[in-house]
Design an enzyme around this catalytic site. Structure first.
Site, PDB file in Angstrom:
ATOM      1  N   TYR A 108       0.594  -1.275  -0.040  1.00  0.00           N
ATOM      2  CA  TYR A 108       0.206   0.085   0.093  1.00  0.00           C
ATOM      3  C   TYR A 108       0.839   1.139  -0.077  1.00  0.00           C
ATOM      4  O   TYR A 108       0.351   2.336   0.188  1.00  0.00           O
ATOM      5  CB  TYR A 108      -0.784   0.173   1.189  1.00  0.00           C
ATOM      6  CG  TYR A 108      -1.917  -1.123   1.340  1.00  0.00           C
ATOM      7  CD1 TYR A 108      -2.720  -1.400   0.562  1.00  0.00           C
ATOM      8  CD2 TYR A 108      -1.601  -1.901   2.607  1.00  0.00           C
ATOM      9  CE1 TYR A 108      -3.587  -2.622   0.765  1.00  0.00           C
ATOM     10  CE2 TYR A 108      -2.614  -3.017   2.969  1.00  0.00           C
ATOM     11  CZ  TYR A 108      -3.508  -3.495   1.868  1.00  0.00           C
ATOM     12  OH  TYR A 108      -4.332  -4.429   2.275  1.00  0.00           O
ATOM     13  N   CYS A 119      14.329 -10.503  -2.611  1.00  0.00           N
ATOM     14  CA  CYS A 119      14.601  -9.996  -3.815  1.00  0.00           C
ATOM     15  C   CYS A 119      13.800  -9.237  -4.726  1.00  0.00           C
ATOM     16  O   CYS A 119      12.962  -9.907  -5.773  1.00  0.00           O
ATOM     17  CB  CYS A 119      15.141 -11.312  -4.549  1.00  0.00           C
ATOM     18  SG  CYS A 119      16.127 -10.957  -6.038  1.00  0.00           S
TER      19      CYS A 119
END
Length: 415
Positions: free
Chosen positions: A311, A337
């Site tokens: 968000y 990653c």
């Protein structure tokens, strides 16, 4: 009992030395949840809405210790899945204090919930589609039913959590009266429900007022109801300079917008109950100089706290180990990653060193609940604080835990 404590608990209000001792004892990353604060927030809600039915949205934090604390504080359980229903019942909520709010429910969810309803007939089921009623009927359900309306208005801190106006959620409000008339003879129709979204602030309550006004009109048209539920979504200030929500003003605005109805007002906050009751502790493992910034790598990633990646959410961060060091501009990043695995970019922090302990504030809501094992990373443990001191509520997952389901399957496959 008074709600007590400040209207919002800032990261700076936590006991720094105590948090450091917990990180030393239980390792990192580590979730810390203060049950005393959960209790205070529940009481504050009940005091602001003394005539209302207050439920806790279990999806914010479904840990057993939290659910038991909420139950003891006199707040009921609003569940978004069969799993949450099971956890609420396991935590001691009786059936009459549990409501299941179905959103496009899978068959397995309905099967399980109806099975649990058979032994808990006072449980309420909220449906957001007419065909969900057909599916309940097919399973023999004829109990307490609530209709979720789509009021055509929503609010929230991010478009991904603004539910009130999205077609996914609820029955178009103009169709609810006819549907209510159709189901009354077969089910025990007890309520109507709507939810605007998550993260409603006190700056502009116009959308919340409009939703509540429309639900008041709907309740008066449908008539003969036990409750009218206007959802939750009460926001908390994540940034240090944001004021706390004026809960009394929200309660007054809600009652005024609802008007006179022959039914009990109901609310179902989640975030407000647990957000400022939790912090996430993490150790610095890498300090890397980069052009115009310092990259601070920590052992918690988006797999532990997803909200910043999901968000673009802001969480306050403090360096517990050296709070008085000279500040530097930092990027605080996790070990996953993904470029999105960043908790802060351009944040001034007391210059961290490897081994320092950082705290991320307001992590109690949608923190552990959204944690995952992406990258095959085990989820962190959770310690809860109460009058008797800290105790381990969930142990740290291991790599064996991450692969346990595959091993279980392989053990049962014949050669």
């Amino acid at each position: 009992m008074s709600g007590g404590g400040p209207a919002v608990r800032r990261l700076s209000d936590w006991d720094r030395e105590h948090l450091l001792s917990l990180a030393d004892e239980f390792g990192s990353p580590l979730y810390v949840t203060d049950l005393r604060r959960v209790r205070e927030n529940c009481v504050r809600l009940r005091e602001a809405f003394p005539e209302a039915h207050v439920s806790y949205a279990v999806k914010a934090h479904a840990g057993r210790a939290v659910l038991e604390t909420v139950r003891e504080a006199g707040v009921d359980a609003e569940c978004a899945s069969a799993g949450e229903v099971e956890r609420a019942l396991d935590a001691g909520f009786p059936g009459e204090r549990v409501r299941y709010t179905a959103v496009n429910p899978p068959d397995a969810d309905l099967d399980h919930v109806v099975s649990r309803w058979e032994s808990n007939p006072e449980m309420t089921v909220t449906v957001g589609a007419a065909d969900t009623i057909d599916r309940l009927r097919e399973r023999g359900f004829d109990g307490r039913l609530c209709l979720r309306a789509n009021p055509g208005v929503g609010a929230g801190h991010h478009e991904k959590v603004t539910t009130g106006g999205h077609a996914k959620f609820g029955i178009p409000i103009d169709r609810v009266p006819d549907l209510a008339a159709d189901v009354r003879d077969e089910f025990d129709l007890v309520g109507v429900h709507a939810h605007a979204g998550s993260g409603i602030s006190g700056d502009d309550l116009s959308a919340h007022r409009e939703l509540v006004r429309r639900m008041g009109d709907l309740a008066r048209e449908v008539g003969d109801l036990e409750f009218v539920d206007v959802g939750g979504g009460f926001g908390v200030p994540y940034r240090e300079d944001e004021p706390p929500l004026d809960l009394a003003a929200v309660a007054d605005a809600t009652r005024e917008a609802l008007g006179e109805v022959d039914a009990q007002l109901a609310v179902e906050p989640g975030r407000y109950v647990v957000a400022d009751a939790g912090v996430l502790l993490s150790r610095v493992n890498t300090v890397k100089d980069a052009p115009e910034t310092t990259v601070v790598g920590i052992d918690a990633g988006m797999t532990a706290l997803l909200r910043p990646a999901m968000y673009d959410a802001y969480h306050a961060i403090s360096n517990l180990s050296r709070p008085d060091a000279d500040p530097v501009s930092t990027i605080v990043a996790g070990p996953v990653c993904e470029t999105s695995d960043v908790f802060a970019d351009g944040r001034d922090l007391p210059a961290p060193e490897r081994g320092d302990c950082l705290a991320l504030g307001n992590a109690g809501a949608y923190g552990y609940e959204m944690a995952s094992t992406y990258n095959s990373r085990p989820r962190p443990p959770e310690v809860v604080l109460d009058a008797d001191g800290p105790r381990l509520a969930r142990r740290r997952e291991t790599l064996d835990d991450v692969t346990a389901l595959e091993r279980t399957v392989s053990e049962h496959i014949p050669n």
